[in-house]
Each structure stands twice: as C-alpha cells, then as structure tokens.
Design an enzyme around this catalytic site. Structure first.
Site, PDB file in Angstrom:
ATOM      1  CG  ASP A  12      -1.758  -1.219   1.356  1.00  0.00           C
ATOM      2  OD1 ASP A  12      -2.246  -1.706   0.330  1.00  0.00           O
ATOM      3  OD2 ASP A  12      -1.872  -1.727   2.488  1.00  0.00           O
ATOM      4  CE  LYS A  15       3.062  -2.249  -4.687  1.00  0.00           C
ATOM      5  NZ  LYS A  15       2.714  -2.072  -3.285  1.00  0.00           N
ATOM      6  N   GLY A  39      -4.399  -4.423  -4.667  1.00  0.00           N
ATOM      7  CA  GLY A  39      -5.480  -3.586  -5.173  1.00  0.00           C
ATOM      8  C   GLY A  39      -4.988  -2.175  -5.332  1.00  0.00           C
ATOM      9  CG  HIS A  40      -3.227  -0.628  -8.331  1.00  0.00           C
ATOM     10  ND1 HIS A  40      -2.314  -1.639  -8.409  1.00  0.00           N
ATOM     11  CD2 HIS A  40      -3.716  -0.464  -9.569  1.00  0.00           C
ATOM     12  CE1 HIS A  40      -2.255  -2.066  -9.646  1.00  0.00           C
ATOM     13  NE2 HIS A  40      -3.094  -1.381 -10.362  1.00  0.00           N
TER      14      HIS A  40
HETATM   15  P1  IMP Z   1      -2.680 -12.762   1.887  1.00  0.00           P
HETATM   16  O1  IMP Z   1      -1.739 -12.228   0.858  1.00  0.00           O
HETATM   17  O2  IMP Z   1      -4.138 -12.470   1.569  1.00  0.00           O
HETATM   18  O3  IMP Z   1      -2.437 -14.185   2.227  1.00  0.00           O
HETATM   19  O4  IMP Z   1      -2.418 -11.947   3.254  1.00  0.00           O
HETATM   20  C1  IMP Z   1      -1.188 -12.090   3.962  1.00  0.00           C
HETATM   21  C2  IMP Z   1      -0.748 -10.768   4.563  1.00  0.00           C
HETATM   22  O5  IMP Z   1      -0.384  -9.878   3.513  1.00  0.00           O
HETATM   23  C3  IMP Z   1      -1.834 -10.044   5.369  1.00  0.00           C
HETATM   24  O6  IMP Z   1      -1.229  -9.324   6.416  1.00  0.00           O
HETATM   25  C4  IMP Z   1      -2.407  -9.072   4.360  1.00  0.00           C
HETATM   26  O7  IMP Z   1      -3.027  -7.975   4.968  1.00  0.00           O
HETATM   27  C5  IMP Z   1      -1.144  -8.686   3.613  1.00  0.00           C
HETATM   28  N1  IMP Z   1      -1.423  -8.203   2.264  1.00  0.00           N
HETATM   29  C6  IMP Z   1      -1.730  -8.934   1.179  1.00  0.00           C
HETATM   30  N2  IMP Z   1      -1.906  -8.139   0.110  1.00  0.00           N
HETATM   31  C7  IMP Z   1      -1.677  -6.891   0.523  1.00  0.00           C
HETATM   32  C8  IMP Z   1      -1.660  -5.611  -0.151  1.00  0.00           C
HETATM   33  O8  IMP Z   1      -1.873  -5.485  -1.360  1.00  0.00           O
HETATM   34  N3  IMP Z   1      -1.364  -4.551   0.648  1.00  0.00           N
HETATM   35  C9  IMP Z   1      -1.070  -4.664   1.960  1.00  0.00           C
HETATM   36  N4  IMP Z   1      -1.065  -5.821   2.613  1.00  0.00           N
HETATM   37  C10 IMP Z   1      -1.360  -6.919   1.898  1.00  0.00           C
END
Ligand code: IMP
Length: 424
Positions: A12, A15, A39-40
């Site tokens: 976040d 980017k 997500g952006h």
């Molecule tokens: P997962 O990728 O859904 O398995 O989540 C694993 C960890 O990565 C968690 O702490 C999520 O909040 C974090 N996370 C996954 N994708 C993002 C992102 O795009 N931005 C920030 N944190 C992320």
C-alpha cells in the site's frame, strides 16, 4: 528502458500512481506476483478504475498487459475486471497476455483461506481471504494445482476438479466440519472463464524475451511490499509470494540484468494491515491523524491500516536486498501539521543498537525504535511541483531519509493525482 517497481514496506505504498505515470512510456506492463490480494485505484481524468489483477497499463488502449507465471489468478475477479473495462469502452483484445503457467485461485482456495483464518482466532495472519496462500500451497504441492493452461482442455480439467474437490471436501469436513463444495459447480464456472480467458493465454516468458530483443520498454509492476515477502519479510505475517524485487525474475522469467532500474516505493510514514510486529506503530492520536489524512483504509478489504513513523531501518533493508536504485517517497503531504516527526534510524534489541532489520519476528517483536526527531511543517504542500519550493523542514526530512536508507529519493508524492508529483 526496463523498470521494475516494488513496495519497500508492508504494501500500500502508492505503487499504483507511480506505475501509472511510468506506464505512459511503456510498451508492456507486467504483473509478476501475488494475486487479487493486491489492489490499486487508477484515476484517469474523472474516471476511477479499481484493479486487483490487471496491470495498471490496462486503462491505456495502446499498452500491452502481461499477467506472468508468478501470479495466482482468480478468474472470477479477472473476468470481472475485463468486463468492467469493456463497459467503460476499453478493450483488452490483442493486448492482454496471460501466462499459460500461472495458477488459478478457485472457490476451494478461498474457502480454505477463510476456514483456516477463522480457526486460528487471535493467532490469525489477517489475510485478505482471497485464497492466495492456499493456491500457492497447491502450486508448490503440485498434485492438486490447476493452471491457466488447463482452461484450454476442459475434459481433463473436469476430471482433475472431481479429484481435487473430493480431496478438499474430505479435509475441510475433517478439520473444520465444513459443508462440501460441488466440483460440478466449480467446473461450470470454469467453462465460463475458459470462454473469456482462453483467447488471451500465451507463453509470456517467450513474449517478454522477444519484446526485450526488440528493444521494447517494459514496466514490471510489483504487488504488496518487500516486508511481506515470503522468504525475506516478517514471516509468518507475510503474503505467499516473493513480493520484493527478488520475485521478479522467477515470476516473469526475466533475469534482473534485463532490468535497467529498480524503483522502490515507500510512504513518508509506515502502514501495515493484518497482524505482525510493527516497531514504529503509533497507536495514538498521531496515528489516527495520519490514517485520516492519508485515507489509510484497505483498497481490497476496507480495513483501517495500522499507521506509524517512517522506519528507515526497514526501508534500508528493503533497499539493500532489493537492489533498489531510487526511492519514490509518497504521501509527504499527509505529514503536514505534525509539529515533530520521528524517523527510526536503529533498533534497540536486548540493549544493543542495530541498523540491520531482523526479519525473524521474535527478534523484531523486541525491537525498540531509536528515533531521530525532526521539526515538521504546517504548510499545505499538495500543489508544490518543485523540490526547492517545499518548506525547509520537509526538504530536510526527505534528505535524512536518503541518508538513512542509502538511496536517492527521485520522486515525491504530494497528493493522489498524477500532477501532484515532484520529480528530482
Ligand atoms: P494474503 O496475501 O491475503 O495471504 O495476506 C497475507 C498478509 O499480507 C496479510 O497481512 C495481508 O493484509 C497482507 N497483504 C496482502 N496483500 C496486501 C496488499 O496489497 N497490501 C497490503 N497488505 C497486503
């Protein structure tokens, strides 16, 4: 000129905006890791596009978009994004290339992510519940993996899904007392995905090397951030892919020597979603001030983000392991109005000061940040376009970050719009 952009913190970092600015000059924009957990939002004129899987270049009709082998693709999300761009008059025909080797995130992955997180109570990772971890686990396990190429052979896929769903149902019932999923229904959905996605499937490694040979300009778009890297981040509170720049080569089939510049994106403070140690976290009014001014709520989940001071120990580590050439420092405007700012320049661990980031979380949990305190500024800097126009204290804040992280800050974000960017 080939460029790779990655996050230097816990994701976040902003980017999307930098990728969008640089995508204008790129022939191809490539996603190489992660999935719909990223997500952006890209803003073009007055239209907002929320993307999770399509590379940012998708909103530019002239730009090629590659979803490379390292990505785990939720076909429901991807077909939805393709349809929603089509509704806005943007076609991806002939310019979207999906790797045959990328893996598919299916319903049982999302179910498993949810069931496991629920079962962990206060020990949960805090995932996005997008099925990312379970899909990468199946990729590594091989036996139950489904790849994009399988969509082109539906008879074999049907048989495969029958076996996989039967296995998953047994496991989910035994461990979580869960209701069974129907392989028929999942297969029916796959038939629809196949109709929409098969025309885009190709060998993206070959495509990228042909593009490199022809001198095309390629932008590699990282997802999440270096501290969420499966191997080098704050395990187990990480995502399931190599979210640092080190994941680019494996995720796209392109060696680092073919990339001219690695740009690391960091916020002028730190945020984190999900669980895990966060040494500079501000669980107080200043943290709330940053959250509100920076609109720090997740794009994918809407969760409020944890906020804290800029952590130069962490960013320096990300710069070091990622071979970062330059930093884009985002959200500097968010800090206006804070009287005194802190930058963590070392960690005190068991009475010893260290400037090296410990990715082992037991050690990280003990780290007390050692701060350099600097005066803040009150001015609204969001319309400033020149570094020299910034208040002296803001300039000093940026140069201190350069000193501590050992990388030049060449781009500064002072607001969400593209024009609110300072180049140095
Ligand atoms: P997962 O990728 O859904 O398995 O989540 C694993 C960890 O990565 C968690 O702490 C999520 O909040 C974090 N996370 C996954 N994708 C993002 C992102 O795009 N931005 C920030 N944190 C992320």
């Amino acid at each position: 000129m080939n460029t790779c952009i990655v996050g230097l913190q816990w994701g976040d970092e902003g980017k999307g905006k930098i990728v969008d600015i640089l995508a204008e000059k790129a022939n191809l924009v490539v996603r190489y890791g992660g999935g719909a957990n990223a997500g952006h939002t890209v803003v073009i004129g007055d239209t907002k596009f929320a993307l999770h899987l399509l590379p940012s270049g998708a909103v530019r009709p002239e730009t090629g978009c590659v979803i490379a082998n390292g990505v785990v693709i939720d076909p429901d999300c991807l077909t939805g994004e393709i349809d929603s761009l089509a509704e806005k008059g943007i076609s991806l025909k002939g310019r979207l290339f999906i790797s045959q080797n990328a893996h598919l995130v299916l319903d049982y992955h999302k179910a498993e992510d949810q069931l496991r997180e629920n079962s962990l109570g206060k020990n949960k990772i805090g995932t996005t519940i997008r099925g990312i971890g379970p899909c990468y686990a199946d990729k590594v396990g091989r036996t139950f993996a489904v790849r994009v190429a399988d969509l082109a052979d539906l008879d074999t896929l049907k048989q495969k899904l029958t076996k996989i769903v039967d296995y998953k149902n047994k496991v989910f019932a035994a461990l979580y007392n869960a209701e069974p999923l129907s392989s028929e229904e999942i297969f029916k959905k796959c038939q629809l995905y196949a109709e929409k996605l098969v025309p885009f499937i190709t060998d993206t490694t070959r495509l990228l090397h042909t593009a490199i040979d022809h001198g095309k300009s390629i932008l590699f778009e990282g997802a999440q951030g270096t501290l969420l890297d499966l191997d080098h981040g704050t395990f187990p509170f990480v995502t399931s892919s190599n979210a640092s720049s080190l994941g680019m080569s494996a995720g796209a089939g392109v060696p680092a020597r073919d990339v001219d510049k690695f740009i690391g994106v960091a916020k002028a403070y730190t945020t984190r979603v999900g669980s895990g140690p966060f040494p500079t976290e501000l669980d107080n009014e200043t943290g709330s001030y940053i959250r509100d001014r920076g609109n720090e709520y997740g794009t994918t989940t809407g969760r409020p983000r944890r906020c804290g001071w800029f952590d130069a120990v962490a960013v320096r580590y990300s710069v070091t392991i990622g071979g970062i050439d330059a930093i884009a420092l985002m959200h500097l405007d968010t800090l206006s109005g804070i009287k005194q700012l802190n930058i963590a320049t070392a960690y005190r661990i068991n009475s010893e000061d260290s400037t090296f980031f410990p990715s082992n979380i037991e050690t990280l949990a003990k780290a007390q940040p050692v701060y350099q305190t600097v005066a803040g500024w009150d001015e609204d800097i969001s319309e400033m376009t020149d570094f020299d126009d910034l208040p002296q204290n803001a300039q000093r804040y940026v140069t201190l970050i350069e000193d501590f992280t050992r990388a030049p800050v060449t781009i500064i974000g002072v607001g969400p719009k593209r024009r609110q960017t300072i180049f140095r």
